[in-house]
Design a protein around this motif. Structure first.
Motif, short mmCIF file in Angstrom:
data_model
loop_
_atom_site.label_atom_id
_atom_site.label_comp_id
_atom_site.label_asym_id
_atom_site.label_seq_id
_atom_site.Cartn_x
_atom_site.Cartn_y
_atom_site.Cartn_z
N LYS A 35 -5.99 71.58 35.67
CA LYS A 35 -6.04 70.60 34.48
C LYS A 35 -5.24 70.80 33.27
O LYS A 35 -4.45 69.99 32.76
CB LYS A 35 -7.56 70.58 33.93
CG LYS A 35 -7.84 69.50 32.53
CD LYS A 35 -9.24 69.73 32.36
CE LYS A 35 -9.74 68.50 31.59
NZ LYS A 35 -11.00 68.66 31.03
N GLU A 36 -5.15 72.01 32.95
CA GLU A 36 -4.22 72.66 31.80
C GLU A 36 -2.76 72.37 32.39
O GLU A 36 -2.11 71.86 31.51
CB GLU A 36 -4.26 74.06 31.64
CG GLU A 36 -3.51 74.52 30.41
CD GLU A 36 -3.53 75.94 30.07
OE1 GLU A 36 -2.76 76.59 29.22
OE2 GLU A 36 -4.42 76.54 30.68
N ILE A 89 3.83 79.71 33.38
CA ILE A 89 2.77 80.94 33.46
C ILE A 89 1.55 80.23 34.20
O ILE A 89 1.17 80.91 35.17
CB ILE A 89 2.23 81.44 32.08
CG1 ILE A 89 3.55 82.34 31.51
CG2 ILE A 89 1.01 82.54 32.34
CD1 ILE A 89 3.46 82.79 30.25
N VAL A 90 1.25 78.96 33.82
CA VAL A 90 -0.11 78.39 34.46
C VAL A 90 0.37 78.03 35.89
O VAL A 90 -0.54 78.20 36.45
CB VAL A 90 -0.31 77.08 33.54
CG1 VAL A 90 -1.63 76.38 34.16
CG2 VAL A 90 -0.83 77.66 32.01
N GLN A 95 -0.79 78.72 41.43
CA GLN A 95 -0.24 78.98 42.72
C GLN A 95 -0.71 80.22 43.59
O GLN A 95 -1.13 80.11 44.59
CB GLN A 95 1.35 78.90 42.66
CG GLN A 95 2.12 79.17 44.02
CD GLN A 95 1.80 78.00 45.11
OE1 GLN A 95 2.18 76.78 44.71
NE2 GLN A 95 0.94 78.16 46.06
N ASN A 96 -0.85 81.21 42.55
CA ASN A 96 -1.44 82.41 43.22
C ASN A 96 -3.04 82.19 43.90
O ASN A 96 -3.45 82.69 44.86
CB ASN A 96 -1.49 83.59 42.13
CG ASN A 96 -0.16 84.04 41.87
OD1 ASN A 96 0.68 84.16 42.82
ND2 ASN A 96 0.07 84.53 40.72
N LEU A 97 -3.49 81.53 43.18
CA LEU A 97 -4.91 81.12 43.59
C LEU A 97 -4.86 80.22 44.75
O LEU A 97 -5.63 80.14 45.48
CB LEU A 97 -5.82 80.41 42.46
CG LEU A 97 -5.97 81.27 41.15
CD1 LEU A 97 -6.94 80.65 40.10
CD2 LEU A 97 -6.73 82.69 41.67
N LEU A 98 -4.03 79.33 44.79
CA LEU A 98 -3.99 78.46 45.78
C LEU A 98 -3.61 78.89 47.11
O LEU A 98 -4.00 78.62 47.95
CB LEU A 98 -2.81 77.16 45.54
CG LEU A 98 -3.07 76.11 44.52
CD1 LEU A 98 -2.08 75.34 44.29
CD2 LEU A 98 -4.24 75.20 45.16
N TRP A 99 -2.53 80.11 46.93
CA TRP A 99 -2.33 80.98 48.14
C TRP A 99 -3.43 81.50 48.98
O TRP A 99 -3.45 81.50 50.10
CB TRP A 99 -1.40 81.90 47.63
CG TRP A 99 0.00 81.67 47.50
CD1 TRP A 99 0.70 82.11 46.50
CD2 TRP A 99 0.95 81.05 48.28
NE1 TRP A 99 1.98 81.77 46.36
CE2 TRP A 99 2.17 80.94 47.41
CE3 TRP A 99 0.95 80.23 49.41
CZ2 TRP A 99 3.35 80.21 48.02
CZ3 TRP A 99 2.16 79.45 49.91
CH2 TRP A 99 3.23 79.51 49.34
N ILE A 100 -4.56 81.70 48.31
CA ILE A 100 -5.92 82.60 48.60
C ILE A 100 -6.93 81.68 49.05
O ILE A 100 -8.08 81.92 49.36
CB ILE A 100 -6.12 83.75 48.09
CG1 ILE A 100 -6.60 83.18 46.43
CG2 ILE A 100 -5.24 84.73 48.01
CD1 ILE A 100 -7.11 84.45 45.57
#
Length: 425
Positions: A35-36, A89-90, A95-100
């Motif tokens: 959202k951000e 940064i956001v 993306q790091n959360l989407l990877w997992i």
């Protein structure tokens, strides 16, 4: 990787998938970042649109108006640029959360925490009964001078092995038998390098979570892959295939490397858990259709069964539960062969359906009959992996004198030999 739109619209389903697969991931945090990011990009676009509107007026403006318009345009540009660092940064955090973020498991998959909750669905073959004291695979290898462990460990480190004499031929025969079978079934045989770039390991889902399992060569920025799935999955990255080209069937032959981090003290003896091995991997790229995917999942499993049957090994099939199937899997089966010395079955083949989870990571797509671009589905399964399969092979086919019976289907690849090993006097 899941579509962010799907996550927005089905957050409860994704949260449940995390729970089922024992994955610690805050989906609310992911959505907050999303959202951000959307807000930041919208703000940036609005500022740039205002800037462009002012810039378009400059050529027609009067001499008195022009300096003010230029100043306002530059101010808007600076505001837009000021947003970029935070947006980057956001976006990286998202993306790091989407990877997992896990794939949604099939409702047909058994629910469970770990491999103890896997469900046996089939057994095949008769467990051997010996009228002599059977040896384990290490004793059989040493008795026949078929392997070295101690000397090669001094050269190459722990969990290394060196096959010798007829066992080298047996290993090669198994791979050749498997590859011949796959060619007859329409698979394209490919040999792939041991190396892969980081993005290929992200493409399969081995990264980021499995980074500690991969050997890294920093001076070349390359990793040693643990399966040909890594390289094959990226062969068509960023391509848009024709529907008529699907399915694409690959049989990847390659050396494989795994650090086995976290397994210290487990299965350290012999050939079960080693750092380097050879494997023929089945890999399928098919249409984005659950029915088509399920059909190929069964075909891959059947092929592995045929290979284990050709080796005349007792085995069972288990369906992996949600907690044991891995992040990207929709559904997964293991084939496990009987190991007499341990009186248990050990996994020799792992058969996985991932739907479009990997394809979204690699951007592998096709244009369907309605001219719509779709993500492909991918599936994979072991065809043969050595030396692990040698463990049940040796132990199940051992004779009283320490020799080994060669199964009929393997004999043509062993110059017709029915037995190997020296007969005792």
């Amino acid at each position: 990787m899941l579509d962010i739109k799907f996550i927005r619209e089905n957050s409860d389903i994704v949260k449940n998938a995390c729970k089922l697969k024992n994955i610690t991931l805050d989906i609310d945090q992911l959505l907050a970042l999303d959202k951000e990011l959307v807000g930041l990009k919208t703000e940036e676009q609005n500022l740039l649109a205002q800037k462009n509107a002012l810039t378009a007026k400059i050529p027609k403006a009067s001499a008195e108006e022009r300096p003010t318009l230029i100043a306002e345009s530059k101010a808007l540009d600076e505001k837009a640029k000021a947003i970029k660092p935070r947006a980057e940064i956001v976006e990286a955090e998202l993306q790091n959360l989407l990877w997992i973020t896990p794939q949604i498991p099939s409702p047909k998959a058994p629910v469970g925490k770990d491999d103890s909750d896997n469900v046996e669905i089939k057994k095949h073959g008769v467990l051997p009964k010996f009228d002599f004291k059977p040896l384990d695979h290490v004793a059989l290898l040493e008795k026949n001078n078929w392997a070295d462990f101690e000397r090669i460990a001094k050269v190459s480190g722990s969990r290394s092995y060196s096959l010798r004499n007829e066992m080298v031929l047996v290993e090669m025969a198994m791979h050749r038998m498997a590859m011949d079978k796959l060619m007859k079934k329409g698979f394209n045989l490919v040999s792939v390098p041991a190396f892969a770039r980081e993005e290929a390991l992200y493409g399969t889902g081995h990264f980021p979570a499995g980074r500690d399992q991969a050997y890294f060569i920093p001076e070349h920025n390359l990793y040693l892959a643990g399966t040909a799935e890594v390289q094959i999955n990226s062969l068509h990255a960023n391509e848009i295939l024709k529907e008529s080209e699907l399915p694409i069937l690959y049989a990847g032959y390659s050396p494989c490397f795994r650090s086995e981090a976290g397994s210290y003290g487990r299965d350290v003896r012999g050939l079960i858990r080693v750092h380097q091995f050879m494997k023929v991997e089945q890999f399928v790229i098919c249409k984005n259709d659950p029915g088509e995917s399920e059909k190929w999942h069964q075909k891959l499993l059947e092929t592995s069964e045929e290979i284990v049957q050709d080796l005349e090994l007792p085995y069972r099939i288990v369906e992996c539960c949600t907690g044991d199937m891995g992040t990207g899997k929709v559904r997964m089966y293991d084939v496990e062969a009987w190991v007499p010395s341990e009186e248990k079955y050990r996994e020799t083949h792992s058969c996985s359906a991932l739907h479009d989870w990997q394809a979204r990571r690699t951007q592998t797509r096709y244009r369907d009959g309605e001219n719509k671009v779709q993500f492909v589905h991918t599936l994979n399964n072991t065809a043969i992996a050595t030396p692990r399969i040698l463990v049940p092979f040796l132990e199940n086919h051992q004779q009283a004198d320490g020799s080994i019976k060669i199964p009929a289907k393997l004999q043509p690849y062993m110059d017709g030999r029915k037995f190997i090993g020296k007969k005792e006097e």
